[in-house]
Design an enzyme around this catalytic site. Structure first.
Site, PDB file in Angstrom:
ATOM      1  N   HIS A 187       0.855  -1.194   0.000  1.00 16.38           N
ATOM      2  CA  HIS A 187       0.000   0.000   0.000  1.00 16.38           C
ATOM      3  C   HIS A 187       0.883   1.233   0.000  1.00 16.38           C
ATOM      4  CE1 HIS A 187      -3.193   2.812   1.134  1.00 16.38           C
ATOM      5  NE2 HIS A 187      -4.032   1.877   0.801  1.00 16.38           N
ATOM      6  N   ASP A 208      -7.934  -5.305   0.121  1.00 16.82           N
ATOM      7  CA  ASP A 208      -8.425  -6.205  -0.936  1.00 16.82           C
ATOM      8  C   ASP A 208      -8.028  -7.657  -0.752  1.00 16.82           C
ATOM      9  OD1 ASP A 208      -7.730  -3.412  -2.925  1.00 16.82           O
ATOM     10  OD2 ASP A 208      -9.734  -4.247  -2.626  1.00 16.82           O
TER      11      ASP A 208
HETATM   12  C1  SDX Z   1      -6.320   0.003  -2.843  1.00 17.90           C
HETATM   13  O1  SDX Z   1      -4.504   4.555  -2.038  1.00 17.90           O
HETATM   14  C2  SDX Z   1      -5.462   3.945  -1.383  1.00 17.90           C
HETATM   15  O2  SDX Z   1      -5.843   4.308  -0.305  1.00 17.90           O
HETATM   16  C3  SDX Z   1      -6.040   2.742  -2.114  1.00 17.90           C
HETATM   17  C4  SDX Z   1      -7.035   1.892  -1.321  1.00 17.90           C
HETATM   18  C5  SDX Z   1      -8.337   2.649  -1.047  1.00 17.90           C
HETATM   19  O3  SDX Z   1      -9.022   2.304  -0.074  1.00 17.90           O
HETATM   20  O4  SDX Z   1      -8.708   3.511  -1.890  1.00 17.90           O
HETATM   21  O5  SDX Z   1      -6.456   1.501  -0.090  1.00 17.90           O
HETATM   22  C6  SDX Z   1      -7.448   0.629  -2.082  1.00 17.90           C
HETATM   23  O6  SDX Z   1      -6.127   0.331  -3.980  1.00 17.90           O
HETATM   24  C7  SDX Z   1      -5.402  -0.964  -2.137  1.00 17.90           C
HETATM   25  C8  SDX Z   1      -4.231  -1.476  -3.036  1.00 17.90           C
HETATM   26  C9  SDX Z   1      -4.772  -2.600  -3.950  1.00 17.90           C
HETATM   27  N1  SDX Z   1      -3.742  -2.978  -4.919  1.00 17.90           N
HETATM   28  C10 SDX Z   1      -3.066  -4.179  -4.828  1.00 17.90           C
HETATM   29  O7  SDX Z   1      -3.216  -4.984  -3.908  1.00 17.90           O
HETATM   30  C11 SDX Z   1      -2.100  -4.428  -5.994  1.00 17.90           C
HETATM   31  C12 SDX Z   1      -0.783  -5.018  -5.460  1.00 17.90           C
HETATM   32  N2  SDX Z   1      -0.066  -3.923  -4.733  1.00 17.90           N
HETATM   33  C13 SDX Z   1       0.938  -3.204  -5.451  1.00 17.90           C
HETATM   34  O8  SDX Z   1       0.815  -3.107  -6.832  1.00 17.90           O
HETATM   35  C14 SDX Z   1       1.414  -1.936  -4.705  1.00 17.90           C
HETATM   36  O9  SDX Z   1       1.711  -2.324  -3.435  1.00 17.90           O
HETATM   37  C15 SDX Z   1       0.509  -0.711  -4.671  1.00 17.90           C
HETATM   38  C16 SDX Z   1       0.066  -0.313  -6.036  1.00 17.90           C
HETATM   39  C17 SDX Z   1      -0.678  -0.948  -3.802  1.00 17.90           C
HETATM   40  C18 SDX Z   1       1.314   0.438  -4.054  1.00 17.90           C
HETATM   41  O10 SDX Z   1       2.336   0.726  -4.927  1.00 17.90           O
HETATM   42  P1  SDX Z   1       3.508   1.787  -4.577  1.00 17.90           P
HETATM   43  O11 SDX Z   1       3.216   2.505  -3.308  1.00 17.90           O
HETATM   44  O12 SDX Z   1       3.754   2.604  -5.814  1.00 17.90           O
HETATM   45  O13 SDX Z   1       4.747   0.898  -4.280  1.00 17.90           O
HETATM   46  P2  SDX Z   1       5.792   0.405  -5.378  1.00 17.90           P
HETATM   47  O14 SDX Z   1       5.093  -0.215  -6.554  1.00 17.90           O
HETATM   48  O15 SDX Z   1       6.761   1.507  -5.639  1.00 17.90           O
HETATM   49  O16 SDX Z   1       6.517  -0.779  -4.573  1.00 17.90           O
HETATM   50  C19 SDX Z   1       7.608  -0.506  -3.674  1.00 17.90           C
HETATM   51  C20 SDX Z   1       8.412  -1.814  -3.681  1.00 17.90           C
HETATM   52  C21 SDX Z   1       8.829  -2.249  -5.087  1.00 17.90           C
HETATM   53  O17 SDX Z   1      10.008  -3.026  -4.965  1.00 17.90           O
HETATM   54  P3  SDX Z   1      11.493  -2.263  -5.214  1.00 17.90           P
HETATM   55  O18 SDX Z   1      11.392  -1.619  -6.598  1.00 17.90           O
HETATM   56  O19 SDX Z   1      11.634  -1.277  -4.097  1.00 17.90           O
HETATM   57  O20 SDX Z   1      12.492  -3.389  -5.171  1.00 17.90           O
HETATM   58  O21 SDX Z   1       7.602  -2.894  -3.171  1.00 17.90           O
HETATM   59  C22 SDX Z   1       7.402  -3.860  -4.202  1.00 17.90           C
HETATM   60  C23 SDX Z   1       7.727  -3.181  -5.506  1.00 17.90           C
HETATM   61  O22 SDX Z   1       8.145  -4.132  -6.475  1.00 17.90           O
HETATM   62  N3  SDX Z   1       5.986  -4.246  -4.118  1.00 17.90           N
HETATM   63  C24 SDX Z   1       5.528  -5.482  -4.329  1.00 17.90           C
HETATM   64  C25 SDX Z   1       4.136  -5.408  -4.119  1.00 17.90           C
HETATM   65  N4  SDX Z   1       3.790  -4.152  -3.809  1.00 17.90           N
HETATM   66  C26 SDX Z   1       4.941  -3.438  -3.809  1.00 17.90           C
HETATM   67  N5  SDX Z   1       6.166  -6.626  -4.648  1.00 17.90           N
HETATM   68  C27 SDX Z   1       5.376  -7.726  -4.793  1.00 17.90           C
HETATM   69  N6  SDX Z   1       4.033  -7.741  -4.603  1.00 17.90           N
HETATM   70  C28 SDX Z   1       3.376  -6.596  -4.274  1.00 17.90           C
HETATM   71  N7  SDX Z   1       2.068  -6.606  -4.105  1.00 17.90           N
END
Ligand code: SDX
Length: 434
Positions: free
Chosen positions: A311, A368
């Site tokens: 998140h 989720d």
């Molecule tokens: C919602 O914003 C809100 O409040 C949203 C929400 C709401 O109520 O409105 O809470 C609802 O949208 C919840 C999120 C639902 N999405 C998912 O579950 C999709 C999976 N999650 C990711 O795609 C990600 O965690 C996000 C999109 C939720 C957040 O992305 P960020 O903050 O841009 O983080 P990032 O992509 O820059 O990740 C940081 C690091 C990366 O690794 P490095 O490049 O540092 O090595 O963490 C890793 C990412 O690769 N990472 C993950 C991961 N989420 C982040 N690695 C594997 N699996 C994951 N799910």
């Protein structure tokens, strides 16, 4: 309250000059450097991809502390609201700013019932969609079509008209959602009824039919209320910011909500609840082990992500996910004991939380991760999961739309960019181009 010993200004030293920037703060949470005059005073912009460090407004609706896992709606903790309120009470709280009195709630419910029907001409719209149309496509199109049937909300509209329009939308979105499901399974629409409460009406429109004596189970109605409350608002998430962005141009409420629905649809946002169950089903079908899945999630060369994890704000356990996990255990125990997908979800969470990749990046289950499993146990198809998220989030979107229009600091949103393209180039007529 904020520590009043903190410096009221920030210093920016640039090109041999010193610029003092004002510090601003809300009632709780992070302070901010006010950049309203940054470009006019320094000639420079701020660069913040994804707006991860940027407060776009002041808001009194929802407070999130991602470090401590705190979520408050108008000051009330999410756990208290889920425990003690109906969804309609929380919708009223978000939109009007206070929990309703008994009389206010009864009036709100009466309005919701009065406005629960769709204009009969809108029924025919559903017939023109192909059977496989995703309900989120139908929802966003039908919501923006409401502006063709009901007067546009003028900003100078009085409170009464505002209340009617807001309540009309809250009530009709539920009807549109149920009708889009019935269309997708080729069954006749079930109309809303005065006899039922908000969630009972929805379940009845979803699962009743001319040949079934369906009556929504009180347990399911209670769970539905809790699930919708869990999704009711979450400050400046992508879809709420989309509603604010579209609203800042003066577009009508229906167009703004339709934009919010489209933004929510993405798998990185509200679409994740459907993606989580699809991920768990794929793991089961392919016989993948939890270790294999976690390895895939950690491999940046693999596009696979652990859906429902991570998140932008929560760097601790999402308080909604905690509640959703408890609800999931209770509902599945009652309705779908020994469901293999739940066992996989629990094993995935346990394994990931022990892994340094997830620990170092502070990746936890978000709202989720467990909610899709609950919707599935209640009988909803996967394609409806994000529609249910939208149904819950609607009062939050409406509250932010209203707050934005009442905020004297707000104007049309128009971010800047760092240009990386070519130019200026001399023009070359087409006959001279090779
Ligand atoms: C919602 O914003 C809100 O409040 C949203 C929400 C709401 O109520 O409105 O809470 C609802 O949208 C919840 C999120 C639902 N999405 C998912 O579950 C999709 C999976 N999650 C990711 O795609 C990600 O965690 C996000 C999109 C939720 C957040 O992305 P960020 O903050 O841009 O983080 P990032 O992509 O820059 O990740 C940081 C690091 C990366 O690794 P490095 O490049 O540092 O090595 O963490 C890793 C990412 O690769 N990472 C993950 C991961 N989420 C982040 N690695 C594997 N699996 C994951 N799910």
């Amino acid at each position: 309250m904020n520590d009043n010993r903190s410096d009221p200004q920030a210093n920016l030293h640039l090109d041999g000059k010193n610029f003092r920037l004002e510090m601003v703060a809300g009632s709780m949470g992070d302070r901010a450097v006010h950049l309203g005059k940054l470009r006019s005073e320094t000639g420079c912009m701020a660069f913040d991809p994804g707006m991860a460090n940027t407060a776009i407004c002041r808001s009194a609706i929802t407070f999130v502390d991602g470090e401590k896992g705190v979520l408050l709606h108008r000051g009330y903790a999410i756990a208290d609201l889920v425990e003690h309120c109906s969804f309609i009470e929380v919708a009223y709280l978000l939109i009007h700013g206070t929990l309703p009195t008994l009389e206010q709630q009864q009036q709100f419910s009466r309005l919701l019932n009065i406005h629960s029907m769709l204009h009969e001409d809108m029924r025919s719209f559903f017939g023109n969609y192909p059977e496989g149309a995703h309900p989120m496509a139908v929802l966003s199109a039908m919501v923006v079509s409401l502006s063709s049937f009901y007067p546009e909300l003028r900003l100078e509209t009085g409170k009464e008209e505002m209340n009617i329009t807001v309540t009309r939308l809250l009530s009709k979105l539920r009807t549109i959602a149920a009708f889009s499901y019935k269309k997708s399974i080729g069954e006749p629409f079930v109309y809303p009824s005065y006899k039922f409460s908000y969630c009972e009406n929805f379940l009845n429109m979803m699962f009743s039919s001319p040949v079934s004596h369906y009556r929504a189970d009180a347990y399911d109605v209670a769970i539905m209320n809790k699930l919708l409350i869990l999704h009711a608002d979450h400050e400046q998430n992508a879809s709420t910011t989309a509603v604010r962005m579209v609203g800042s141009t003066g577009a009508n409420l229906y167009a703004c909500i339709s934009a919010g629905i489209c933004a929510l649809w993405g798998a990185l946002h509200g679409g994740a609840n459907q993606a989580v169950v699809e991920m768990l089903e794929r793991i089961q079908q392919q016989g993948l082990t939890v270790d294999q899945v976690v390895t895939m999630a950690k491999d940046h060369n693999d596009p696979f992500r652990l859906m429902g994890f991570g998140h932008r704000i929560y760097k601790s356990y999402d308080p909604r996910a905690k509640i959703a996990k408890q609800l999931c255990m209770a509902v599945l125990q009652k309705k779908k004991p020994n469901d293999p997908l739940v066992a996989t979800a629990l094993a995935l969470e346990e394994r990931a939380l022990q892994d340094s990749y997830f620990q170092d990046r502070r990746l936890y289950p978000n709202v989720d991760f467990y909610t899709g499993l609950i919707y599935r146990a209640l009988g909803f198809p996967k394609e409806m999961f994000t529609v249910l998220f939208a149904l819950g989030r609607l009062p939050g979107w409406i509250a932010h739309w209203q707050e934005m229009h009442q905020d004297p600091e707000q104007k049309i949103m128009r971010p800047r960019q760092l240009y990386t393209g070519p130019g200026p180039l001399p023009f070359v007529p087409i006959e001279e181009r090779s």
